[in-house]
Design an enzyme around this catalytic site. Sequence first.
Site, PDB file in Angstrom:
ATOM      1  CG  MET A  50       3.658  24.137 -20.250  1.00 15.91           C
ATOM      2  SD  MET A  50       3.418  25.910 -20.351  1.00 15.91           S
ATOM      3  CE  MET A  50       2.220  26.004 -21.668  1.00 15.91           C
ATOM      4  N   PRO A  51       6.374  20.950 -17.643  1.00 19.63           N
ATOM      5  CG  PRO A  51       5.882  19.082 -16.348  1.00 19.63           C
ATOM      6  CD  PRO A  51       5.348  19.911 -17.463  1.00 19.63           C
ATOM      7  CB  ILE A  52      11.833  22.237 -18.394  1.00 16.44           C
ATOM      8  CG1 ILE A  52      10.868  23.166 -19.122  1.00 16.44           C
ATOM      9  CG2 ILE A  52      13.171  22.149 -19.140  1.00 16.44           C
ATOM     10  CD1 ILE A  52      11.302  24.631 -19.133  1.00 16.44           C
ATOM     11  CB  THR A  97      10.725  20.596 -22.641  1.00 17.53           C
ATOM     12  OG1 THR A  97       9.761  21.380 -23.352  1.00 17.53           O
ATOM     13  CG2 THR A  97      12.088  20.793 -23.283  1.00 17.53           C
ATOM     14  CE  LYS A 103      15.550  24.435 -14.575  1.00  8.69           C
ATOM     15  NZ  LYS A 103      16.065  25.196 -13.432  1.00  8.69           N
TER      16      LYS A 103
END
Lengths: 69, 69, 69, 69, 69, 69
Positions: free
Chosen positions: E1-3, E40, F7
Amino acid sequence: MPIVTIKLAKGRPVEIKRELVAAVTQAVASSLKLSPEIITVLIEELDRENWATGGLLHSDKFGKGYGEK
Amino acid sequence: MPIVTIKLAKGRPVEIKRELVAAVTQAVASSLKLSPEIITVLIEELDRENWATGGLLHSDKFGKGYGEK
Amino acid sequence: MPIVTIKLAKGRPVEIKRELVAAVTQAVASSLKLSPEIITVLIEELDRENWATGGLLHSDKFGKGYGEK
Amino acid sequence: MPIVTIKLAKGRPVEIKRELVAAVTQAVASSLKLSPEIITVLIEELDRENWATGGLLHSDKFGKGYGEK
Amino acid sequence: MPIVTIKLAKGRPVEIKRELVAAVTQAVASSLKLSPEIITVLIEELDRENWATGGLLHSDKFGKGYGEK
Amino acid sequence: MPIVTIKLAKGRPVEIKRELVAAVTQAVASSLKLSPEIITVLIEELDRENWATGGLLHSDKFGKGYGEK
């Protein structure tokens, strides 16, 4: 001296922010057994046209505003 | 190529920002023995109603504005 | 109560970090006319294989380590 | 879909982290009237030699470790 | 779930942002072999008077606006 | 001079990171019509015990490692 940053959609009224920072500070203080005095909370408000999931802007997905929808 | 981010209360005039980025760049360049040219400084201004310590919004603690009080 | 974050290549010894935070704190305090006591400085160290410019990892461009080259 | 980042001194055991993210998620969900499912919490642990207040490294001020002292 | 967070000079129109988040999401999904749905992307727009390189504000270096010059 | 921070869960090999930063830089350069040379990409790797959604640590939800599951 934890520093908490909360990124969220822009537009909540100050009453909600007041409640949010109090509740989050209390949660951190209680979990880490620290004095609330040494905890900082920052709120970063983003316009929905600056937030995307699945490659789509939230302003396109949800319209203007904030909240679950 | 250090990247420095400075979060502070919103509202300083550009003259202060100009002095701030020059002084911080110089401090980093001199401490790390790097050329100032490869140093980036970002200023992130937060409204006092988005900054809290001890569970209280700074807009409630200090009123509007910025600075020591 | 400014919060300064400095992202840089991993590996400086603590003596350099000590000098860096002192110099940056002094630069911010003096430019903003604030007490050094209310200034926080955070150092975030990144491995060169986690930093890229021009689409190339710094570990590929510069090898291991830190500094100008 | 708030994203909360908590910066703190490195070293808490996973039991504390588990409690921390649960409590903070609950605080945000309840204050903003959002489902906990859409809330992300990130923990960023910093070594005390990477955290300074008043121009002094916390490793110098407090020694190694984490917590109030 | 990289941001993914993209900091850039303020002022791009929504059409460019729409294209940017789609392209970046696609690049991350494809490189990491992840579904775009769990990625995201946040855009953080900074005024040029809040961005400096070489100790100089970009508003002084480049004038108002955004882009290569 | 956009700065992109990604991230993600810790542990990808350098080959994947190399591909990731190249693809993201290309996506940003092409969407914003900027030279790739002025684009910075930072990768911030988080242990799954430092990442939570729905109030649950990813190390509890998904076990160790990274990726879709």
